[in-house]
Design an enzyme around this catalytic site. Structure first.
Site, short mmCIF file in Angstrom:
data_model
loop_
_atom_site.label_atom_id
_atom_site.label_comp_id
_atom_site.label_asym_id
_atom_site.label_seq_id
_atom_site.Cartn_x
_atom_site.Cartn_y
_atom_site.Cartn_z
N GLN A 167 -80.09 -4.27 33.27
CA GLN A 167 -80.51 -3.01 33.88
C GLN A 167 -81.89 -3.18 34.54
O GLN A 167 -82.10 -2.81 35.70
CB GLN A 167 -80.58 -1.92 32.80
CG GLN A 167 -81.03 -0.57 33.32
CD GLN A 167 -79.98 0.08 34.22
OE1 GLN A 167 -78.83 0.18 33.84
NE2 GLN A 167 -80.37 0.49 35.41
N ARG A 179 -72.38 -6.13 24.29
CA ARG A 179 -73.12 -4.86 24.13
C ARG A 179 -73.06 -4.52 22.65
O ARG A 179 -71.97 -4.31 22.11
CB ARG A 179 -72.50 -3.76 24.99
CG ARG A 179 -73.09 -2.39 24.67
CD ARG A 179 -72.78 -1.33 25.69
NE ARG A 179 -73.60 -1.50 26.87
CZ ARG A 179 -73.85 -0.53 27.75
NH1 ARG A 179 -73.33 0.67 27.60
NH2 ARG A 179 -74.62 -0.76 28.81
N CYS A 200 -81.37 4.91 34.49
CA CYS A 200 -80.31 3.91 34.31
C CYS A 200 -78.93 4.55 34.27
O CYS A 200 -77.94 3.87 34.52
CB CYS A 200 -80.57 3.11 33.04
SG CYS A 200 -80.77 4.15 31.58
N ARG A 220 -76.61 -3.12 39.89
CA ARG A 220 -76.15 -3.78 38.66
C ARG A 220 -75.11 -4.84 39.02
O ARG A 220 -75.10 -5.94 38.47
CB ARG A 220 -75.51 -2.75 37.71
CG ARG A 220 -76.46 -1.71 37.12
CD ARG A 220 -77.43 -2.33 36.14
NE ARG A 220 -76.76 -3.04 35.06
CZ ARG A 220 -76.26 -2.48 33.96
NH1 ARG A 220 -76.40 -1.18 33.77
NH2 ARG A 220 -75.67 -3.20 33.02
N ASP A 270 -85.09 7.86 30.89
CA ASP A 270 -83.81 7.52 30.25
C ASP A 270 -83.51 8.64 29.25
O ASP A 270 -84.37 9.49 28.99
CB ASP A 270 -83.96 6.15 29.55
CG ASP A 270 -82.65 5.64 28.94
OD1 ASP A 270 -81.57 6.20 29.24
OD2 ASP A 270 -82.72 4.68 28.12
N1 CP Z 1 -76.82 2.02 32.65
C1 CP Z 1 -75.82 1.57 31.88
O1 CP Z 1 -75.92 0.56 31.20
O2 CP Z 1 -74.68 2.32 31.95
P1 CP Z 1 -73.41 2.19 30.99
O3 CP Z 1 -73.86 2.58 29.61
O4 CP Z 1 -72.40 3.13 31.55
O5 CP Z 1 -72.93 0.77 31.00
N1 NVA Z 2 -81.19 3.89 26.16
C1 NVA Z 2 -79.80 4.14 26.48
C2 NVA Z 2 -79.41 3.37 27.69
C3 NVA Z 2 -78.00 3.62 28.17
C4 NVA Z 2 -77.64 2.78 29.35
C5 NVA Z 2 -78.94 3.76 25.29
O1 NVA Z 2 -79.19 2.72 24.67
O2 NVA Z 2 -78.00 4.49 24.97
#
Ligand code: CP
Ligand code: NVA
Length: 335
Positions: free
Chosen positions: A149, A119, A281, A309, A241
């Site tokens: 997602q 991430r 999400c 997920r 979102d």
């Molecule tokens: N939807 C999602 O990716 O949630 P987190 O940021 O909690 O992992």
């Molecule tokens: N668009 C959001 C999604 C979180 C799961 C972000 O990147 O923070």
């Protein structure tokens, strides 16, 4: 493993089996492979006990530069339930590639573990890691895409509505990472997606073009617009979102004003088709991008998405690390 840049992704079948490949973008899977992921997800959800031990002996490392509830826990729970081992490395305090080069990190990891889940802030970080590491790399959210997602979301839609080719999804809000992956997933599954964003916050033009290119082969319909009502009209699902993604916190106040007309509330939802669902999400901000009346109502499937997920990521890991399509021969498999 090296991934090709988004422009190079053909919509036809990959010659290579799915094992030892990466999931950086939805475009890393052909439409047939996306269907196979969804089919395997259904099996994993229905008969989890049949897959215990499917990742036995596999070790997977998770590096996260940003916070997470769902992604971290669904990956870790999924790995453990398949008999694998996970290691979590919290990179919130130092971005990858600062203490030592990304390529050195990759070449260390490939000697120790079987897969990398990342991430990141910069999409480039996950692209480069995939290029350098000789083991599969899975994008667990970058500033450009959130493929796990979107696959879970289209699995959720398939559970609800069956044939994805008959589904219209309205995405209302910021043309961000989640919007990008949803557009590409809609294109792959032959669905109709209408994305409504304020001017200046549209999805990336390259993603829209790529989604339309895939759509030309699958029969999907990809629309971008500024009017949330036009997007919601006749939709089977309305998705939103956060207005300020992780890393955009300092823009939050300004975005709140710009995005206010894009709130998903009962008035907007009234334009949808009978039986429509609300999707997000998560995490969500009630009173901003969605009202409590919508997200906490019976039309909301946000916890189905969160549950899925887990199942979809298990499918992704099995296909990339666990023996691939040869072990799980499914319709649409190209091996
Ligand atoms: N939807 C999602 O990716 O949630 P987190 O940021 O909690 O992992
Ligand atoms: N668009 C959001 C999604 C979180 C799961 C972000 O990147 O923070």
């Amino acid at each position: 493993m090296a991934t090709k840049p988004i422009e190079d992704h053909a919509t036809g079948a990959h010659a290579a089996p799915m094992t030892s490949r990466d999931l950086i973008s939805i475009c890393d899977f052909t439409p047939a492979e996306v269907e196979s992921v969804l089919d395997l997800t259904a099996l994993l959800k229905e008969r989890p006990a049949d897959f215990r031990g499917a990742l036995a002996g596999k070790q997977i490392v998770l590096f996260f530069e940003k916070p997470s509830l769902r992604t971290r826990l669904t990956f870790e729970a999924g790995i453990h339930s398949l008999g694998g081992v996970s290691f979590f490395v919290d990179q919130k305090h130092e971005r990858l590639g600062v203490r030592e080069s990304l390529s050195d990190v990759a070449h260390n990891l490939e000697r120790w573990v079987d897969g990398i889940v990342l991430r990141t802030f910069a999409h480039e970080t996950v692209v480069k890691m995939a290029e350098y590491a000789a083991i599969p790399v899975i994008n667990a959210l970058s500033d450009f895409e959130h493929p796990c997602q979107a696959l879970a979301d289209f699995f959720t839609l398939r559970e609800r509505f069956g044939d994805l080719k008959k589904v219209k999804l309205a995405y209302v809000g910021d043309g961000n990472n989640v919007a990008h992956s949803l557009m590409l997933a809609a294109a792959s599954t032959g669905s109709h997606i209408a994305v409504a964003t304020p001017k200046g916050y549209e999805p990336d033009a390259k993603v829209t073009a790529q989604a339309k290119k895939i759509a030309a082969k699958t029969g999907a319909k990809i629309e971008t617009m500024t009017d949330p009502v036009a997007a919601a009209k006749g939709a089977n699902a309305v998705y939103t979102d956060v207005w300020a993604s992780m890393g955009q916190e300092e823009e939050a106040a300004e975005r709140k004003k710009i995005f206010a007309p894009y709130q998903v509330n009962e008035k907007l939802f009234a334009h949808t088709e009978d039986g429509a669902v609300f999707m997000h999400c998560l995490p969500a901000h009630r009173g901003d991008e969605v009202t409590a009346q919508v997200i906490d109502s019976a039309v909301s499937v946000v916890f189905d998405e969160a549950e899925n997920r887990l199942h979809v990521q298990k499918a992704i890991m099995l296909l990339l690390l666990g023996g691939g399509m040869r072990r799980f021969p499914l319709r649409g498999a190209h091996v």
